[in-house]
Write a protein that holds these residues in place. Sequence first.
Motif, PDB file in Angstrom:
ATOM      1  N   LEU A  93       0.835  -1.196   0.000  1.00 23.02           N
ATOM      2  CA  LEU A  93       0.000   0.000   0.000  1.00 23.02           C
ATOM      3  C   LEU A  93       0.868   1.242   0.000  1.00 23.02           C
ATOM      4  CD1 LEU A  93      -0.103   1.171   3.255  1.00 23.02           C
ATOM      5  CD2 LEU A  93      -1.233  -1.028   3.489  1.00 23.02           C
ATOM      6  N   ARG A  95       0.871   4.918   1.578  1.00 23.61           N
ATOM      7  CA  ARG A  95       0.193   5.509   2.729  1.00 23.61           C
ATOM      8  C   ARG A  95       0.767   6.880   3.059  1.00 23.61           C
ATOM      9  NH1 ARG A  95       2.329   3.536   8.505  1.00 23.61           N
ATOM     10  NH2 ARG A  95       1.740   5.356   9.715  1.00 23.61           N
ATOM     11  N   GLU A  97      -1.502   8.864   5.397  1.00 22.65           N
ATOM     12  CA  GLU A  97      -2.835   9.110   5.939  1.00 22.65           C
ATOM     13  C   GLU A  97      -2.960  10.444   6.651  1.00 22.65           C
ATOM     14  OE1 GLU A  97      -0.937   6.689   9.315  1.00 22.65           O
ATOM     15  OE2 GLU A  97      -0.791   6.875   7.152  1.00 22.65           O
ATOM     16  N   THR A 115      -6.348   8.548   3.951  1.00 21.01           N
ATOM     17  CA  THR A 115      -6.529   7.928   2.635  1.00 21.01           C
ATOM     18  C   THR A 115      -5.342   7.030   2.309  1.00 21.01           C
ATOM     19  OG1 THR A 115      -7.781   9.848   1.872  1.00 21.01           O
ATOM     20  CG2 THR A 115      -6.896   8.385   0.188  1.00 21.01           C
ATOM     21  N   ILE A 116      -5.651   5.802   1.878  1.00 21.78           N
ATOM     22  CA  ILE A 116      -4.615   4.806   1.568  1.00 21.78           C
ATOM     23  C   ILE A 116      -4.895   4.180   0.211  1.00 21.78           C
ATOM     24  CG2 ILE A 116      -3.795   2.487   2.196  1.00 21.78           C
ATOM     25  CD1 ILE A 116      -3.991   3.293   5.076  1.00 21.78           C
ATOM     26  N   ALA A 118      -4.137   0.920  -1.995  1.00 21.69           N
ATOM     27  CA  ALA A 118      -3.697  -0.449  -1.693  1.00 21.69           C
ATOM     28  C   ALA A 118      -4.045  -1.389  -2.835  1.00 21.69           C
ATOM     29  CB  ALA A 118      -4.354  -0.931  -0.393  1.00 21.69           C
ATOM     30  N   PHE A 122      -5.776  -6.010   0.573  1.00 21.20           N
ATOM     31  CA  PHE A 122      -5.697  -5.236   1.817  1.00 21.20           C
ATOM     32  C   PHE A 122      -6.582  -5.833   2.902  1.00 21.20           C
ATOM     33  CE2 PHE A 122      -7.236  -1.909   4.663  1.00 21.20           C
ATOM     34  CZ  PHE A 122      -6.059  -1.304   5.071  1.00 21.20           C
ATOM     35  N   VAL A 191      -7.048   4.835   9.121  1.00 12.31           N
ATOM     36  CA  VAL A 191      -7.615   4.408   7.839  1.00 12.31           C
ATOM     37  C   VAL A 191      -9.077   4.819   7.759  1.00 12.31           C
ATOM     38  CG1 VAL A 191      -8.053   2.460   6.301  1.00 12.31           C
ATOM     39  CG2 VAL A 191      -6.026   2.450   7.778  1.00 12.31           C
ATOM     40  N   VAL A 194      -9.849   3.457   1.610  1.00 14.46           N
ATOM     41  CA  VAL A 194      -8.894   2.559   0.935  1.00 14.46           C
ATOM     42  C   VAL A 194      -9.335   2.427  -0.513  1.00 14.46           C
ATOM     43  CG1 VAL A 194      -7.740   0.333   0.957  1.00 14.46           C
ATOM     44  CG2 VAL A 194      -8.632   1.275   3.094  1.00 14.46           C
TER      45      VAL A 194
END
Length: 799
Positions: A93, A95, A97, A115-116, A118, A122, A191, A194
């Motif tokens: 991922l 990342r 965040e 916000t991630i 991935a 995940f 998180v 995603v």
Amino acid sequence: MLGHYLKLSFRNIRRSLGYSLVNILGLSIGVCSFLILLLYLNYELSYDRWHPDLERVAKVSLLENEDVLNSTQAPLAALLREKASVVESATNLSRDENFETPLSTPEKRIVQKGTIAADSLFFKVFPYEIIAGERNGPLNRPNTVVISENIAKKLFGNESPIGKSIKFFNALDCEVTAVMKEATGPGHMNVEIVFRNPNEKNNYHWGNYSYLTYIKTKPAVKRGDVEATIAKIFYEERLKTKHNNKSYAEFSVSGPQEGLFLDFVHDIHNFPRYGSSNIKTVSILIVLAAMLLIAGTINFSNLSIAAALPRAKEIGVKKVLGSSQKRLFWHFMGEVAIQCGIAFTIAALLLYLALPYFNQQFNVNLSLLKNGITYTIAVQLFLSFIVVVILSGLYPAIFLTRFNTTKVLKGDYSRGKNGVVFRNALIVLQFVVATFFIYSVVVVTKQLDYMQTRDKGFSGEQILRIQAYKMSTREEGFNALQSRLMQIKGVESVSKSTKIPGDKFNDTTTVAFKAEGKVYRMSSVKVSKDFFKTLNINLDQGRLFDDSYTDQHTRSAIINQTAANKLGYKNGKQNSIAFPDCDSIPLQVVGVVEDFNVLGMEQEIQPTVFTIGNEACMFQSGGAILVKINNGDISGTVKSIRTEWKDIEPDFDMKYSFLDDDFQQFFDTHIRLQRIVSFFGITAIVISLIGLFALTAFLIGQRRKEISVRRVLGADLVDLGLLLGKNYIRLIILAVVIAVPLSWWVAEKWLDGFAYRIDLSGWLFGLSAVGILVTVAGTVGIHIIRVSRVNISGDLRDE
């Protein structure tokens, strides 16, 4: 019988109401402080423990020579998933965040942290619960996104978000396929969103180090076995050729290593293998709270003995009437338990009032009845209560129940030297704690003042940091942006950098530059020509960047003083360096700037290479735009910049801050620590002095006839001061002597966490010692002055 004992207990509390109130309030403050920190410790230790499956989730990082790389290669997750039998699943991922990502729907536009990006696996690794939409493989298709309940409500209100579209950066459309439940406890990742990485295929190569890799191990597999397995696989697949085809056994014993290592997510926040954590501060605070609680219990114990001495005849009578020592012991312990119960009740009320302030200061959400830890907290509270009752009541109960019946009925309440020695030992211990707190306050305050006043190497005043969301704004469109902003009245200079002083999450990884056939690990930063002018960074040797072709097309570099020392740079000498695997494009070092601090005072300044552009084998972007504003109409200038920004990036609101405010954030944790330590210190001193005040009043009261006789014989105030105060001063001097080496050792341990720190000196200890001695002398002196003015005839009337 129980009712009778309760009635006697409350009657005795009422009879010595003054001592009882001092006792209970002092203990209440100590218990309240301890409970706050106990809750905080529970909170910190609860990170990434909100689901049982997280015990099997680990982050994979790479150790590469001098560097610890949190970001790993794009294909690593797939390699471990396919080759490692101990791995159940793996995901990669991207990342950040803490970055505020612009999100929009046809009806609403927001910026959101958490916000991630991935891959599709995940949710096979992280146990987030899907509560709506596709529960199996919600990220299997490109351009899909899973959002939290919170985001669903923000963007879509009470409507179902499933199947609707969210636009990222006003460019990437993603379909909402599922809604997930937020984590029920704190975690190292925040998180909220995603989404499936849109550049997954284009960036899938071993040269791309921009992904975080997480694995989920199979059940009942030992952690050590997992790390050994993946380290061996990575060596065989990626490192063996580089190390002359050595066997893994030979490689593993050959000294400093490179390869993979694991941080299980339970440990990332508090006990990472590399890097810093908050657990040191938490540990310091819980130790301080425990010491404050000990000070309260010692105070309670001493005052209980002093207040109960007039009950010696009562004890003698009860023994004559058949009460056993055991029964009297439990009776006194019962009285102590009642007073401790009252103290805990008051502490709970104080806790209720103090928690909102503590939550605000430390950015946490502590609650005594928080779901999930209620049982744990209840057990800890019960154990704390038992410990406090034992510490507070054990010695007074033993002391009072061992009075000689014959002596006390004759009016002799003396217990010999043993009781006095133990009481004095408790006084010494109490003031060891008080002295320790005073010294802690002095050290923390001096270190904080040093960090805030130390030269940072740059000037952040009136410098605006603007977040440019589009890469085109930062790269090919920068010159046009600079020209537009420079036309605004009040703007002195405009520049950019990929590494901004004051940013909390600056990249600390280094690049293997080559110079004269050797490899030097240094940080790489992309800047514009006026960067050093904007931040008022001083030139040490050579020149700054200009508009020449070599400068503007990544053929020259400027380094900081730390890098110059590392390279052995000499002004006037032809010094060149090269990016990794880029020997054909050497960079001429044209200047050296003085060191300036980017990462705060805990970390040393990194050797750094500054270049313009991305035309030398390595691409870097990000960071921010920096705008220097003069001292005129600052608010008017900012308003004009915001108006202009609407044309530069019309799809986004301008996100900006001032650089000096951003850098100040590095001190926030230490400012909070200073406030807490100061509060604890003042509380410990007040508790100790109140106890000493009350104890001194009682003991001097016991000697009033003796004092009156001495006054008749000619004793003046000085004589009485020496007679009554010398023992206390001796005890405090002993406490200071004990506290000094303890305080020095703890202070050194704490200061070791700073790259730039104060040196401990004797005057700091002297100041603490003088402070406590003067305060104690004043406390005892009040009673000596008072007793010296009492009417002698009233005390000697019966003689």
